[in-house]
Design an enzyme around this catalytic site. Structure first.
Site, short mmCIF file in Angstrom:
data_model
loop_
_atom_site.label_atom_id
_atom_site.label_comp_id
_atom_site.label_asym_id
_atom_site.label_seq_id
_atom_site.Cartn_x
_atom_site.Cartn_y
_atom_site.Cartn_z
N GLY A 88 0.82 -1.21 0.00
CA GLY A 88 0.00 0.00 0.00
C GLY A 88 0.85 1.25 0.00
O GLY A 88 0.48 2.27 -0.60
N SER A 89 2.00 1.20 0.67
CA SER A 89 2.90 2.35 0.67
C SER A 89 3.43 2.62 -0.73
O SER A 89 3.52 3.77 -1.17
CB SER A 89 4.07 2.09 1.63
OG SER A 89 3.61 1.89 2.94
N ASP A 196 -7.40 1.89 3.93
CA ASP A 196 -8.14 1.41 5.10
C ASP A 196 -9.64 1.30 4.84
O ASP A 196 -10.41 1.15 5.79
CB ASP A 196 -7.93 2.36 6.29
CG ASP A 196 -6.54 2.25 6.88
OD1 ASP A 196 -5.79 1.36 6.47
OD2 ASP A 196 -6.20 3.08 7.74
N SER A 217 -4.23 -1.09 0.11
CA SER A 217 -3.22 -1.93 0.74
C SER A 217 -3.81 -3.30 0.99
O SER A 217 -4.97 -3.42 1.40
CB SER A 217 -2.75 -1.32 2.06
OG SER A 217 -1.92 -2.23 2.77
N HIS A 222 -5.59 -5.66 6.62
CA HIS A 222 -6.51 -4.85 5.83
C HIS A 222 -7.74 -5.63 5.36
O HIS A 222 -7.92 -6.80 5.71
CB HIS A 222 -5.76 -4.19 4.69
CG HIS A 222 -4.88 -3.06 5.15
ND1 HIS A 222 -5.27 -1.75 5.13
CD2 HIS A 222 -3.64 -3.07 5.68
CE1 HIS A 222 -4.32 -0.99 5.62
NE2 HIS A 222 -3.30 -1.77 5.97
N ASN A 290 10.70 -0.44 -9.66
CA ASN A 290 10.13 -1.77 -9.84
C ASN A 290 9.25 -2.02 -8.62
O ASN A 290 9.74 -2.38 -7.55
CB ASN A 290 11.20 -2.84 -9.95
CG ASN A 290 10.58 -4.24 -10.09
OD1 ASN A 290 9.37 -4.39 -10.25
ND2 ASN A 290 11.41 -5.27 -10.00
#
Length: 446
Positions: A88-89, A196, A217, A222, A290
């Site tokens: 998710g980041s 979220d 994410s 999650h 990547n």
């Protein structure tokens, strides 16, 4: 023995193993002894079978399961394109960097431009802004919803504002109609951090689909999981093209892994000052990354996606049950949703009121001692963390107005879980411990 027959036998044994393993894991809950985690992966034989199937295929990088998962996620959201990434980041990084592409012309975000956001959340909503060299502008949140206070958007606007990047806090949709209207009026990009909130709706429409670009994410706590993993999605073909390029090393080519010459001009194109006919698979239109995930992760995601509606239903039921059983406690202010929203809750947020004769940490310590896992509202106020010590307010970031409610949540808020694996027995135990602590420390409830 024939390889296909062996494969079938392995998958059948995998099913048997998964059933035996889950029977063993479904041990009886012992109040005060068993640990109640705030979240966890919920899976079955479909996930395990898909994972083994992908492993036996040994493609490893993006392949048929990735294509199936991206297509299925886009269909669920009602969008044209979804890209699977490794977290998710990374999804937030990719979404933000997509809006910096030269292909967007005058609308591209440049270094020194401002992006309106909040400090009450998870840091990776803000990190890409800082890392790129843009300026996050922090506004306060609404105390009841823990989401952006939309009345603070106009005062935060400047001639340098180019975008708004916001998360739906713990699955609770922010006032996206007001935020969308603000962005449209001022020609701003909207990045919707949906990490979220997958499955939540606002005004009947899924969150993550309102903005120019959305993110998810799939980390185990999650709404669904692929282990590590995330996604970027959009209805805009140009943004999808840019995001694909940036995810895959910055290349100009859109061929899938293992594919060659989709465009039909692999050795006949002219790009930049490269020699004519330079191999298009090695032409780069962006400085990219990547950020791809693996087919093993996508295989799990395909099975999880089929469970998402059920996961959403159970999250709402668990939240509603906690709310009904705790709403009369004067010491706690409970999380509230906007009238037009249907949250797929990520957690059950509580904030101490002036009636509380104890601190947040005292209540949390009591719950933790009794085997109930708790979490603060992530960073609380991100600007107070050590990562901001090297940044200069007014130069590297800006605070618009006072972050009064943000600080209140930082000091007095915490949350517990509502994930689909939470049983009624566990919910009742958490309710009893919260009520008994409040009663023992000045409350009047039985």
């Amino acid at each position: 023995m024939d390889a296909m027959k062996l494969r079938e036998e392995i998958l059948a044994l995998t099913k048997n193993y998964c059933e035996a393993k889950q029977t063993q894991e479904d041990s009886a809950f012992e109040p005060g002894k068993s640990r109640i985690n705030y979240a966890g992966r919920v899976y079955g034989l479909e996930e395990m079978t898909n994972l083994v199937d992908a492993a036996l295929e040994f493609w490893l990088t993006a392949g048929r399961y990735t294509r199936e998962f991206e297509t299925g996620l886009a269909k669920f959201l009602g969008l044209k394109r979804a890209l699977f990434v490794n977290s998710g980041s990374s999804a937030n990084l990719l979404a933000f960097m997509t809006l910096t592409s030269p292909l967007l012309g005058e609308r591209r975000i440049r270094r020194g431009d401002e992006v309106i956001t909040v400090a009450a959340g998870f840091p990776t909503t803000v990190a890409p802004i800082v890392q790129f060299g843009a300026i996050p502008v922090f506004v306060d949140v609404d105390l009841a919803t823990a989401n952006v206070d939309v009345t603070q958007l106009e005062p935060a606007l400047s001639e340098r504002t180019r975008a708004v990047m916001l998360a739906h806090t713990l699955g609770n949709p922010f006032r996206i109609d007001a935020v969308k209207e603000f962005c449209k009026r001022h020609d701003l990009w909207l990045i919707e951090d949906n990490c979220d909130a997958l499955g939540s709706k606002y005004a009947g429409r899924l969150t993550g689909t309102w903005g120019d670009i959305g993110t998810s994410s799939f980390y185990p706590p999650h709404h669904m999981t692929t282990g590590e993993g995330g996604a970027v999605y959009t209805d805009d073909p140009l943004l999808a093209k840019i995001a694909l390029s940036l995810r895959d090393w910055g290349r100009d080519c859109s061929c899938a892994s293992g594919e060659d010459n989709r465009c039909g001009h692999r050795f006949t194109g002219k790009f930049g000052t490269l020699p004519e006919g330079y191999d298009h698979k090695y032409v780069y239109s962006h400085f990219g990354y990547n950020l791809k995930a693996t087919d093993l992760q996508a295989a799990v995601g395909c099975a999880q996606l089929a469970r998402l509606d059920e996961f959403t239903r159970r999250r709402r039921e668990n939240f509603d049950y906690l709310y009904e059983q705790l709403k009369d406690l004067p010491e706690l202010s409970l999380f509230k949703a906007e009238p037009e929203s249907e949250p797929s809750w990520f957690g059950f947020l509580m904030t101490l009121t002036g009636e509380a004769h104890f601190t947040r940490n005292e209540l949390v310590a009591h719950l933790e001692r009794h085997g109930i896992q708790t979490r603060n509202l992530f960073a609380g106020n991100l600007t107070r963390h050590p990562c901001f010590e090297t940044l200069k307010e007014g130069v590297d970031y800006r605070i618009s107005g006072a972050l009064t409610n943000t600080d209140k949540l930082m000091n007095d808020a915490f949350w517990i879980g509502v994930y689909p694996g939470m049983t009624r027995e566990k919910l009742d135990y958490m309710i009893r411990e919260i009520r008994s602590f409040c009663n023992a420390n000045g409350g009047e409830q039985p």
